[in-house]
Design a protein around this motif. Structure first.
Motif, PDB file in Angstrom:
ATOM      1  N   ARG A   8       0.835  -1.191   0.000  1.00 48.54           N
ATOM      2  CA  ARG A   8       0.000   0.000   0.000  1.00 48.54           C
ATOM      3  C   ARG A   8       0.869   1.240   0.000  1.00 48.54           C
ATOM      4  NH1 ARG A   8      -5.060   1.796  -0.353  1.00 48.54           N
ATOM      5  NH2 ARG A   8      -5.413   3.708   0.731  1.00 48.54           N
ATOM      6  N   ASP A  39      -2.775   0.069  -4.018  1.00 51.71           N
ATOM      7  CA  ASP A  39      -2.453  -1.231  -3.418  1.00 51.71           C
ATOM      8  C   ASP A  39      -2.045  -2.166  -4.540  1.00 51.71           C
ATOM      9  OD1 ASP A  39      -3.180  -0.666  -0.719  1.00 51.71           O
ATOM     10  OD2 ASP A  39      -5.279  -0.897  -1.253  1.00 51.71           O
ATOM     11  N   ILE A  48      -2.337  -7.285  -9.338  1.00 50.85           N
ATOM     12  CA  ILE A  48      -3.620  -6.600  -9.198  1.00 50.85           C
ATOM     13  C   ILE A  48      -3.354  -5.272  -8.505  1.00 50.85           C
ATOM     14  CG2 ILE A  48      -5.938  -6.668  -8.230  1.00 50.85           C
ATOM     15  CD1 ILE A  48      -4.369  -9.931  -8.536  1.00 50.85           C
ATOM     16  N   THR A  50      -4.991  -1.816  -7.181  1.00 48.39           N
ATOM     17  CA  THR A  50      -6.256  -1.194  -6.788  1.00 48.39           C
ATOM     18  C   THR A  50      -5.995   0.261  -6.442  1.00 48.39           C
ATOM     19  OG1 THR A  50      -7.049  -3.298  -5.927  1.00 48.39           O
ATOM     20  CG2 THR A  50      -8.216  -1.319  -5.207  1.00 48.39           C
ATOM     21  N   THR A  52      -7.462   4.025  -5.163  1.00 50.60           N
ATOM     22  CA  THR A  52      -8.516   4.658  -4.370  1.00 50.60           C
ATOM     23  C   THR A  52      -8.296   6.170  -4.358  1.00 50.60           C
ATOM     24  OG1 THR A  52      -7.242   4.359  -2.330  1.00 50.60           O
ATOM     25  CG2 THR A  52      -8.864   2.654  -2.851  1.00 50.60           C
ATOM     26  N   ILE A  80      -5.974  -3.389 -13.263  1.00 44.64           N
ATOM     27  CA  ILE A  80      -6.038  -2.102 -12.575  1.00 44.64           C
ATOM     28  C   ILE A  80      -7.496  -1.871 -12.206  1.00 44.64           C
ATOM     29  CG2 ILE A  80      -5.626   0.377 -12.692  1.00 44.64           C
ATOM     30  CD1 ILE A  80      -3.464  -0.181 -14.782  1.00 44.64           C
ATOM     31  N   ASP A  81      -7.773  -1.892 -10.912  1.00 43.43           N
ATOM     32  CA  ASP A  81      -9.138  -1.757 -10.408  1.00 43.43           C
ATOM     33  C   ASP A  81      -9.396  -0.300 -10.030  1.00 43.43           C
ATOM     34  OD1 ASP A  81     -11.603  -1.926  -9.135  1.00 43.43           O
ATOM     35  OD2 ASP A  81     -11.104  -3.794  -8.110  1.00 43.43           O
ATOM     36  N   ARG A  83     -12.585   0.907  -9.333  1.00 40.54           N
ATOM     37  CA  ARG A  83     -13.922   1.042  -8.749  1.00 40.54           C
ATOM     38  C   ARG A  83     -13.965   1.900  -7.492  1.00 40.54           C
ATOM     39  NH1 ARG A  83     -15.495  -5.154  -8.678  1.00 40.54           N
ATOM     40  NH2 ARG A  83     -13.323  -5.168  -7.977  1.00 40.54           N
ATOM     41  N   SER A  84     -12.822   2.131  -6.836  1.00 41.62           N
ATOM     42  CA  SER A  84     -12.803   2.977  -5.637  1.00 41.62           C
ATOM     43  C   SER A  84     -12.257   4.376  -5.912  1.00 41.62           C
ATOM     44  CB  SER A  84     -11.973   2.309  -4.532  1.00 41.62           C
ATOM     45  OG  SER A  84     -12.612   1.118  -4.111  1.00 41.62           O
ATOM     46  N   SER A 114     -13.783  -1.132 -14.076  1.00 38.36           N
ATOM     47  CA  SER A 114     -14.525   0.092 -13.811  1.00 38.36           C
ATOM     48  C   SER A 114     -16.009  -0.232 -13.873  1.00 38.36           C
ATOM     49  CB  SER A 114     -14.169   1.152 -14.858  1.00 38.36           C
ATOM     50  OG  SER A 114     -14.889   2.332 -14.661  1.00 38.36           O
ATOM     51  N   PRO A 139     -13.153  -8.020 -12.094  1.00 34.08           N
ATOM     52  CA  PRO A 139     -11.815  -8.558 -12.378  1.00 34.08           C
ATOM     53  C   PRO A 139     -11.910  -9.969 -12.945  1.00 34.08           C
ATOM     54  CG  PRO A 139     -12.025  -7.880 -10.070  1.00 34.08           C
ATOM     55  CD  PRO A 139     -13.368  -7.744 -10.696  1.00 34.08           C
TER      56      PRO A 139
END
Length: 145
Positions: A8, A39, A48, A50, A52, A80-81, A83-84, A114, A139
């Motif tokens: 992180r 993260d 992965i 993530t 935010t 690459i997430d 969503r946050s 997304s 994902p």
């Protein structure tokens, strides 16, 4: 560090007023913008990432450094997430487009997660980049690949 444990990194809060207050004076104290967080979790088959908070010009260097670290290990898959994320500016969009180019150059599969109504997805639709970026709503299941 355990290779499967998430890493992180948070960028510090900004002293700028929160979004949506431009041009208006407020008598209430302003809240600091949400921190940018990144993260990284690694599995045997994928990295992965993530995100935010806000992906913008303020955190561009942090994002670039962390993605360079991720791709240096030559993963087969990168997720690459987004969503946050609460905000994505043109610098953030340009960085995602560059990661997409890098995936082609370096030969790793890229997924950008997304949701259909999150702030990044609206930017992707408005700019036409939804047709360029490898966007998915969930994902991938690497056990099935």
């Amino acid at each position: 560090m355990d290779p499967t444990s998430p890493e992180r990194h948070d960028a510090g809060p900004s002293d700028q007023p929160s979004r949506g207050t431009a041009g208006r004076e407020s008598l209430e104290p302003t809240q600091p913008r949400p921190r940018f967080g990144i993260d990284v979790a690694r599995t045997p088959r994928a990295a992965i990432v993530t995100l935010t908070g806000e992906l913008d010009v303020v955190c561009a260097d942090t994002f670039k450094r962390r993605l360079a670290d991720v791709t240096e290990d030559e993963p087969r898959h990168v997720v690459i997430d987004l969503r946050s994320l609460t905000f994505l500016d043109s610098t953030g969009l340009a960085m995602l487009l560059r990661v997409n180019e890098t995936s082609h150059d370096q030969g790793f599969a890229l997924w950008i997660v997304s949701g259909t109504e999150d702030p990044p997805s609206k930017i992707f639709r408005m700019t036409g980049t939804a047709k360029i970026l490898p966007l998915v709503e969930e994902p991938p299941d690497f056990a099935a690949l």
